[in-house]
Write an enzyme that holds these catalytic residues in place. Structure first.
Site, short mmCIF file in Angstrom:
data_model
loop_
_atom_site.label_atom_id
_atom_site.label_comp_id
_atom_site.label_asym_id
_atom_site.label_seq_id
_atom_site.Cartn_x
_atom_site.Cartn_y
_atom_site.Cartn_z
N HIS A 48 18.54 -37.05 0.27
CA HIS A 48 17.15 -37.50 1.35
C HIS A 48 15.89 -37.00 0.79
O HIS A 48 14.84 -36.84 1.76
CB HIS A 48 17.82 -36.66 2.47
N CYS A 91 0.83 -1.12 0.03
CA CYS A 91 0.00 -0.28 -0.04
C CYS A 91 0.91 1.31 0.16
O CYS A 91 1.84 1.35 0.81
CB CYS A 91 -0.85 -0.01 1.29
N ARG A 111 6.03 -0.63 -3.96
CA ARG A 111 5.72 -1.16 -2.79
C ARG A 111 4.55 -2.35 -3.10
O ARG A 111 4.35 -3.13 -2.27
CB ARG A 111 4.85 -0.19 -2.32
N LYS A 152 15.59 -15.31 -6.10
CA LYS A 152 15.51 -14.31 -7.18
C LYS A 152 14.83 -14.81 -8.22
O LYS A 152 14.05 -14.03 -9.02
CB LYS A 152 16.80 -13.73 -7.51
N ASN A 168 -3.02 2.37 5.30
CA ASN A 168 -1.99 1.40 4.79
C ASN A 168 -1.77 0.76 6.31
O ASN A 168 -1.58 1.28 7.37
CB ASN A 168 -0.57 2.01 4.55
N GLY A 169 -1.96 -0.56 6.26
CA GLY A 169 -1.63 -1.19 7.60
C GLY A 169 -3.10 -2.17 7.69
O GLY A 169 -3.65 -2.56 6.78
N TRP A 208 -2.77 -2.89 -1.70
CA TRP A 208 -2.21 -4.35 -1.89
C TRP A 208 -3.46 -5.03 -0.94
O TRP A 208 -3.19 -4.89 0.14
CB TRP A 208 -0.93 -4.45 -1.28
N LYS A 254 7.15 -4.83 -2.03
CA LYS A 254 8.80 -4.60 -1.72
C LYS A 254 8.89 -4.48 -0.10
O LYS A 254 9.54 -4.88 0.50
CB LYS A 254 9.07 -3.17 -2.21
N GLU A 287 10.87 -15.65 -7.54
CA GLU A 287 9.85 -14.29 -7.31
C GLU A 287 9.66 -13.53 -8.60
O GLU A 287 8.55 -12.94 -8.62
CB GLU A 287 10.44 -13.49 -6.30
N GLU A 342 19.29 -17.59 -1.86
CA GLU A 342 19.03 -16.38 -2.56
C GLU A 342 18.96 -16.12 -4.04
O GLU A 342 17.78 -15.60 -4.61
CB GLU A 342 20.04 -15.22 -2.09
C1 G6P Z 1 9.69 -8.60 0.84
C2 G6P Z 1 10.87 -8.11 -0.25
C3 G6P Z 1 12.21 -8.90 -0.38
C4 G6P Z 1 12.62 -8.45 1.22
C5 G6P Z 1 11.66 -8.84 2.10
C6 G6P Z 1 12.38 -8.30 3.62
O1 G6P Z 1 9.54 -9.88 0.82
O2 G6P Z 1 10.28 -8.48 -1.51
O3 G6P Z 1 13.11 -8.16 -1.12
O4 G6P Z 1 13.91 -9.30 1.17
O5 G6P Z 1 10.49 -8.36 1.98
O6 G6P Z 1 12.26 -7.05 3.51
P1 G6P Z 1 13.17 -5.80 4.33
O7 G6P Z 1 12.69 -4.64 3.89
O8 G6P Z 1 12.76 -6.01 5.82
O9 G6P Z 1 14.42 -6.28 4.13
#
Ligand code: G6P
Length: 608
Positions: free
Chosen positions: A504, A2, A27, A485, A101-102, A75, A603, A488, A481
């Site tokens: 396993h 949001c 966001r 990537k 937002n929240g 969102w 984000k 997502e 990671e």
């Molecule tokens: C979301 C973002 C990720 C991020 C995660 C944690 O899922 O898409 O890229 O790693 O949040 O966010 P932060 O702002 O706490 O690093």
């Protein structure tokens, strides 16, 4: 998650609101809306889908006249993405409009109460409760009314509000959701984040929990929850607007991948003085550091992956036991936090709801918290006992790249600093590490110079159904990671496994042609991982290996190899992650996905 923008001034509000919302697109959102006061009525326009739809509906904002307004990208949490559920919400008379937002946690109880009082609800959202509550408590004084509502709602909120009765004012309030105020000349703003207003001003106020803001075009006044006026200090945003624009790159993600050498330099260099690591911002004494018996690293998403990596480095260099936790687990699992424990919270945004809750859990139990945070002035930065900023600059693409890389480098600095203080790092190793740390930005640059190689390979795999990532030790941590990537942003199913764990269960998923990406950068573990590569190749896998330049792999061992420069064994993930990021990026581009704004993701995850 949001985005909120609000404007009051001499210009037409709607185009400015749309522009601000565009800057907050990163966001994550699935619908959007505007409320603009034209001097007589509050006019609301809402649309499902991208901001472009709202732009078309309002002729780029020109159809909505007026110099006071609020805008929102939603969102969905309570209620599906739809025009009705999108914000702004309003009272029945349409004299109050609100964006939120929240999450209002007690909204059901409040809704029942309001329905009994005769209120009718048209949406499924928790936010509509706020619009009606404002109406219910309205006594002609907006600040008093907002304070009353604030005392009744539970949960998290950043609210932007306009009242028809107060045609020259804009109001805002926040608790546990981000909100800033921008101060311009004869115009003022509210926003969820700085990029939304940076075009107009660099002067901002960070709003604390339960503070109410009253903005007119000339002034900004702040009140506490007892409706007493309070003074606040203005901050100046140091970074440039170009940092939040694409500057010729096709996507923010690619731009941010390319910004990694600079981000690493900016994070590392100021903390190396006369051949020593100096972390000025730490208020911990050497005695405090020597007394650390255990560290918990707590985070979400990629920040958690940085933590998994940090465990190896801190345990190796400083010999302090490290436990790494997902914030959403840590907050509810009643962790054993004894004296001598340090909790490190890692967060790019500094606003992730679960990470904030974990921080508060630790603090409430008397445990010191060190925040590794990218956004200056964010909640985690403000509430941590110590903050180490990562200087990645603003990160816009939902999938993090440069922030993750700087988190790794902050953990290296910390591990080395603790190791030095505790005497667990031999002098020679310390200087060797320091030398390599300083060379990391250039080595990342070298890998970026070889991007065509990765792009070529990625193009072959745009149609993949499942991709597995394997590695051992830190190579496993970086595989987590790499896998995230890819999945997502390209929506290809992908898993990361500790290579030794394949047997396993996961190996049963390997079929003819399945892509397995193997990371092998740790010399001590080369042979072990090669055995795992052989196992999957025997079962038909196609193997992409990422390894050091001195570890030449022949065609019998791996099908395709990406070589990265050699560095200290603790730092290899900082190099190995770059081809993995580029791989995810190019696969996503090849599949025609929305690289910077992947579906369903946000984000900054500001709700639980
Ligand atoms: C979301 C973002 C990720 C991020 C995660 C944690 O899922 O898409 O890229 O790693 O949040 O966010 P932060 O702002 O706490 O690093």
């Amino acid at each position: 998650m949001c985005g909120i923008v609000g404007y009051i001034g001499n210009q037409e509000a709607a185009p400015i609101l749309l522009d601000g919302l565009t800057k907050l697109e990163y966001r994550g959102y699935d619908s959007a809306g505007l409320a603009v006061f034209d001097g007589e009525n509050i006019n609301i326009v809402k649309a499902k889908g991208r901001l472009q739809v709202l732009r078309e509906l309002t002729g780029d904002g020109k159809a909505l006249k007026g110099c006071i307004g609020i805008g929102h990208t939603r969102w969905a949490t309570h209620g599906a993405p739809s025009v009705t559920n999108s914000h702004p919400h309003h009272n029945a008379k349409e004299t109050i409009a609100v964006v939120h937002n929240g999450i209002i946690e007690n909204y059901m109880k409040l809704k029942e109460k309001l329905i009994k009082k005769g209120y009718t609800f048209i949406s499924e959202t928790d936010t509509e409760v706020v619009a009606h509550l404002l109406d219910y408590y309205y006594n002609g004084n907006p600040v008093e009314t907002i304070a009353k509502v604030m005392h009744r709602v539970e949960g998290s909120y950043a609210l932007g509000i306009i009242f028809k009765d107060h045609p020259d004012k804009l109001y805002a309030v926040r608790k546990d959701s981000p909100l800033i105020v921008g101060v311009g000349e004869h115009e003022n703003f509210i926003a969820s984040d700085v990029p939304a207003i940076l075009k107009y001003t660099r002067n901002v106020y960070f709003i604390e929990n339960e503070e109410i803001v009253e903005l007119s075009k000339k002034d900004v006044h702040f009140y506490n929850s007892d409706v007493e006026e309070i003074e606040k200090e203005m901050s100046e945003v140091k970074w440039d607007i170009s940092a939040a624009e694409k500057s010729g790159y096709e996507h923010f993600m690619l731009k941010e991948i390319y910004e990694q050498p600079k981000a690493l330099r900016d994070t590392i260099s100021p903390r190396v003085k006369n051949g020593e690591i100096v972390i000025d911002e730490l208020t911990m004494t050497e005695e405090d550091i020597k007394n650390i018996k255990k560290i918990f690293i707590v985070a979400c998403g990629s920040a958690y992956h940085a933590g998994v990596n940090g465990k190896y480095v801190i345990e190796g260099a400083a010999r302090i036991p490290v436990e790494v936790d997902l914030a959403s687990e840590f907050r509810y699992r009643n962790p054993i936090l004894e004296e001598g424990t340090l909790v490190i919270i890692i967060s790019q945004s500094g606003e992730t709801a679960d990470s904030i809750a974990a921080l508060r859990e630790a603090k409430s139990r008397g445990i010191k918290v060190l925040g590794i945070v990218n956004v200056v002035g964010s909640t985690i930065a403000r509430e941590s006992d110590n903050v180490m900023y990562t200087w990645a600059g603003p990160e816009i693409a939902v999938a993090t790249t440069k922030a993750y890389s700087t988190q790794l480098s902050a953990l290296y600095l910390l591990a080395m600093y603790f190791g030095k203080v505790k005497g667990t790092l031999a002098k020679e190793e310390y200087s060797d590490m320091l030398k390599e740390l300083m060379l990391l930005p250039d080595k990342v640059q070298t890998i970026l110079g070889d991007k065509e190689n990765i792009q070529f390979f990625a193009n072959r795999y745009v149609g993949a159904k499942d991709v597995f990532f394997i590695g051992r030790g830190q190579d496993y941590a970086v595989s987590l990671e790499g896998s995230l990537k890819l999945k997502e942003i390209s929506y290809i199913h992908s898993e990361a496994y500790a290579a030794g764990e394949l047997k396993h269960g996961t190996i049963s998923l390997i079929e003819e042609g399945t892509l397995v990406t193997a990371v092998l950068t740790n010399e001590e573990l080369y042979k072990k991982t090669i055995s795992n590569i052989v196992e999957v190749r025997t079962r038909g896998a196609f193997v992409l290996a990422v390894t050091n330049e001195d570890n030449i792999l022949d065609k019998e061992t791996a099908d395709y190899v990406i070589y990265i420069p050699k560095t200290h064994k603790y730092f290899t993930s900082s190099l190995a992650v770059v081809p993995l990021q580029l791989f995810g990026y190019y696969v996503s581009v090849g599949r025609g996905c929305d690289v910077d704004k992947p579906r369903n993701l946000a984000k900054s995850v500001t709700v639980e």
